[in-house]
Design an enzyme around this catalytic site. Sequence first.
Site, PDB file in Angstrom:
ATOM      1  N   ARG A   1       0.838  -1.213   0.000  1.00 43.64           N
ATOM      2  CA  ARG A   1       0.000   0.000   0.000  1.00 43.64           C
ATOM      3  C   ARG A   1       0.874   1.266   0.000  1.00 43.64           C
ATOM      4  NH1 ARG A   1      -2.977  -3.731  -0.453  1.00 43.64           N
ATOM      5  NH2 ARG A   1      -5.066  -4.025   0.413  1.00 43.64           N
TER       6      ARG A   1
ATOM      7  N   SER B   1     -10.575  -1.173   3.817  1.00 49.82           N
ATOM      8  CA  SER B   1      -9.770  -1.313   5.033  1.00 49.82           C
ATOM      9  C   SER B   1      -9.358   0.079   5.502  1.00 49.82           C
ATOM     10  CB  SER B   1      -8.497  -2.107   4.748  1.00 49.82           C
ATOM     11  OG  SER B   1      -8.803  -3.380   4.252  1.00 49.82           O
TER      12      SER B   1
ATOM     13  N   GLU C   1      -4.772   3.630   6.635  1.00 50.13           N
ATOM     14  CA  GLU C   1      -4.544   3.438   5.201  1.00 50.13           C
ATOM     15  C   GLU C   1      -5.219   4.560   4.418  1.00 50.13           C
ATOM     16  OE1 GLU C   1      -6.284   1.162   1.746  1.00 50.13           O
ATOM     17  OE2 GLU C   1      -5.621  -0.469   3.051  1.00 50.13           O
TER      18      GLU C   1
HETATM   19  N1  EPU Z   1     -10.302 -11.444  10.779  1.00 51.18           N
HETATM   20  C1  EPU Z   1     -10.833 -11.314  12.048  1.00 51.18           C
HETATM   21  N2  EPU Z   1     -11.955 -10.541  12.203  1.00 51.18           N
HETATM   22  C2  EPU Z   1     -12.564  -9.920  11.169  1.00 51.18           C
HETATM   23  C3  EPU Z   1     -12.036 -10.087   9.858  1.00 51.18           C
HETATM   24  C4  EPU Z   1     -10.884 -10.839   9.695  1.00 51.18           C
HETATM   25  O1  EPU Z   1     -10.316 -11.858  13.008  1.00 51.18           O
HETATM   26  O2  EPU Z   1     -13.551  -9.218  11.410  1.00 51.18           O
HETATM   27  C5  EPU Z   1      -9.049 -12.183  10.615  1.00 51.18           C
HETATM   28  C6  EPU Z   1      -9.213 -13.553  10.009  1.00 51.18           C
HETATM   29  O3  EPU Z   1      -8.346 -14.426  10.683  1.00 51.18           O
HETATM   30  C7  EPU Z   1      -8.753 -13.395   8.602  1.00 51.18           C
HETATM   31  C8  EPU Z   1      -7.719 -12.281   8.715  1.00 51.18           C
HETATM   32  O4  EPU Z   1      -8.181 -11.461   9.770  1.00 51.18           O
HETATM   33  O5  EPU Z   1      -8.185 -14.559   8.111  1.00 51.18           O
HETATM   34  C9  EPU Z   1      -7.537 -11.487   7.456  1.00 51.18           C
HETATM   35  O6  EPU Z   1      -8.806 -10.974   7.011  1.00 51.18           O
HETATM   36  P1  EPU Z   1      -9.118 -10.778   5.446  1.00 51.18           P
HETATM   37  O7  EPU Z   1      -8.827 -12.032   4.729  1.00 51.18           O
HETATM   38  O8  EPU Z   1     -10.492 -10.225   5.334  1.00 51.18           O
HETATM   39  O9  EPU Z   1      -8.040  -9.774   4.937  1.00 51.18           O
HETATM   40  P2  EPU Z   1      -7.442  -8.436   5.580  1.00 51.18           P
HETATM   41  O10 EPU Z   1      -6.028  -8.694   5.918  1.00 51.18           O
HETATM   42  O11 EPU Z   1      -8.317  -7.901   6.655  1.00 51.18           O
HETATM   43  C10 EPU Z   1      -6.503  -7.481   3.345  1.00 51.18           C
HETATM   44  C11 EPU Z   1      -6.560  -6.174   2.602  1.00 51.18           C
HETATM   45  C12 EPU Z   1      -7.870  -6.056   1.842  1.00 51.18           C
HETATM   46  C13 EPU Z   1      -7.958  -7.207   0.854  1.00 51.18           C
HETATM   47  C14 EPU Z   1      -7.881  -8.526   1.645  1.00 51.18           C
HETATM   48  C15 EPU Z   1      -7.824  -9.727   0.727  1.00 51.18           C
HETATM   49  C16 EPU Z   1      -5.255  -4.576   3.848  1.00 51.18           C
HETATM   50  C17 EPU Z   1      -5.252  -3.407   4.774  1.00 51.18           C
HETATM   51  N3  EPU Z   1      -6.432  -5.069   3.536  1.00 51.18           N
HETATM   52  O12 EPU Z   1      -7.527  -7.443   4.323  1.00 51.18           O
HETATM   53  O13 EPU Z   1      -7.817  -4.834   1.091  1.00 51.18           O
HETATM   54  O14 EPU Z   1      -9.153  -7.165   0.109  1.00 51.18           O
HETATM   55  O15 EPU Z   1      -6.671  -8.562   2.442  1.00 51.18           O
HETATM   56  O16 EPU Z   1      -6.590  -9.801   0.079  1.00 51.18           O
HETATM   57  O17 EPU Z   1      -4.183  -4.998   3.416  1.00 51.18           O
HETATM   58  C18 EPU Z   1      -8.339  -2.508   1.229  1.00 51.18           C
HETATM   59  O18 EPU Z   1      -7.130  -2.286   1.178  1.00 51.18           O
HETATM   60  O19 EPU Z   1      -9.188  -1.565   1.306  1.00 51.18           O
HETATM   61  C19 EPU Z   1      -8.814  -3.892   1.246  1.00 51.18           C
HETATM   62  C20 EPU Z   1     -10.115  -4.197   1.394  1.00 51.18           C
END
Ligand code: EPU
Length: 327
Positions: free
Chosen positions: A157, A228, A323
Amino acid sequence: METNLKPHNTFGIQAQCKGIIRLYSEQDIFEFLLRQDSQYLVLGGGSNVLFRSDYDGFILKNEIKGIEIIDEDEKALLVKVGAGEIWHSLVMWSVGHNLWGLENLALIPGSVGAAPIQNIGAYGVEQNKCFHSLNAIDLEQGTTRTFYNEECNFGYRDSIFKQAEKGKFLITHVCYLLSKIPNPVLSYGDVASEVGSSTDRSEVIAEAVIRIRKNKLPNPAEIGNSGSFFKNPIISKEEFEPLQALYPGIAFYAAGAQVKLAAAWLIDQCGFKGIVDGNTGTYKKQALVIVNHGAATGKEIFAFAQKIQQAVKDRFGVVLEMEVNVV
Ligand code: EPU
């Protein structure tokens, strides 16, 4: 002149500016630079911005459109895209031609010009994987410049346009090198299970990603949000080990020699998932997404975000970096 910023930010925050100026060509930009005497801010799709208050200047809306094939051989195709195109339209154009590279990035809100600035990424892919170059106008000098991939310092990012060159350039076109040879990225568990067995059509992956996103993330047309709100924090292995010993369920990803923590997990553990706090709160299915329940102000959302940062800092000793660009 239009001054209401509400339709121009996906958070749906009510704010005013001096005026919104739409730029349809490089010529429009040069003309604006010659006569401007007030501060201004370039806005793409408004999907990564939080207006904390009114903006005392002009908003430049990049409306440069067009998707043009500029080179191709049997293996790949180079496409030049107007920075004002909608990112998702470019992804759908690419998968419609069965080109590979952008399919995991389907449905990310925002414009093509904003994509390299924060090096958008999802489901195991970041845009720098097929980014070739971009054309930009130097806002101080009034000259044009091309930036090639290596010059952009892309990171998680992050890019030179958020660091040393912040606010100095207006991106007019972005070029992507897309592959004609199937190259599915199924490293992300949800995508692999949604796609089933592998595929030779990039559209199948884009459709899977669209289903996953629609199921997990709020649609800004229905509920104001900016995706995010925080970055996933990156910490050293030395910092990570004691945390993991205390919290064996901690969600994380490998990040080279470091560790990237799932900010959503940290926020969730602090009891913030799905909570409603006045006009704001977090999304019920994703704790990392701050939402506007209708009448939230930018100040209110910012204060709520600070509350989350403090709770995560107190509990885990980890600093969450926003972000979203706060104006
Ligand atoms: N999780 C929780 N609680 C929640 C949601 C998630 O505990 O409410 C945990 C779960 O263990 C899950 C992990 O967090 O496995 C990761 O969650 P998720 O797969 O939804 O991905 P993220 O790391 O929260 C990132 C990006 C997203 C992107 C997804 C998929 C960032 C800041 N965010 O989210 O990007 O779509 O991975 O690749 O890097 C964005 O940048 O706006 C965005 C949506």
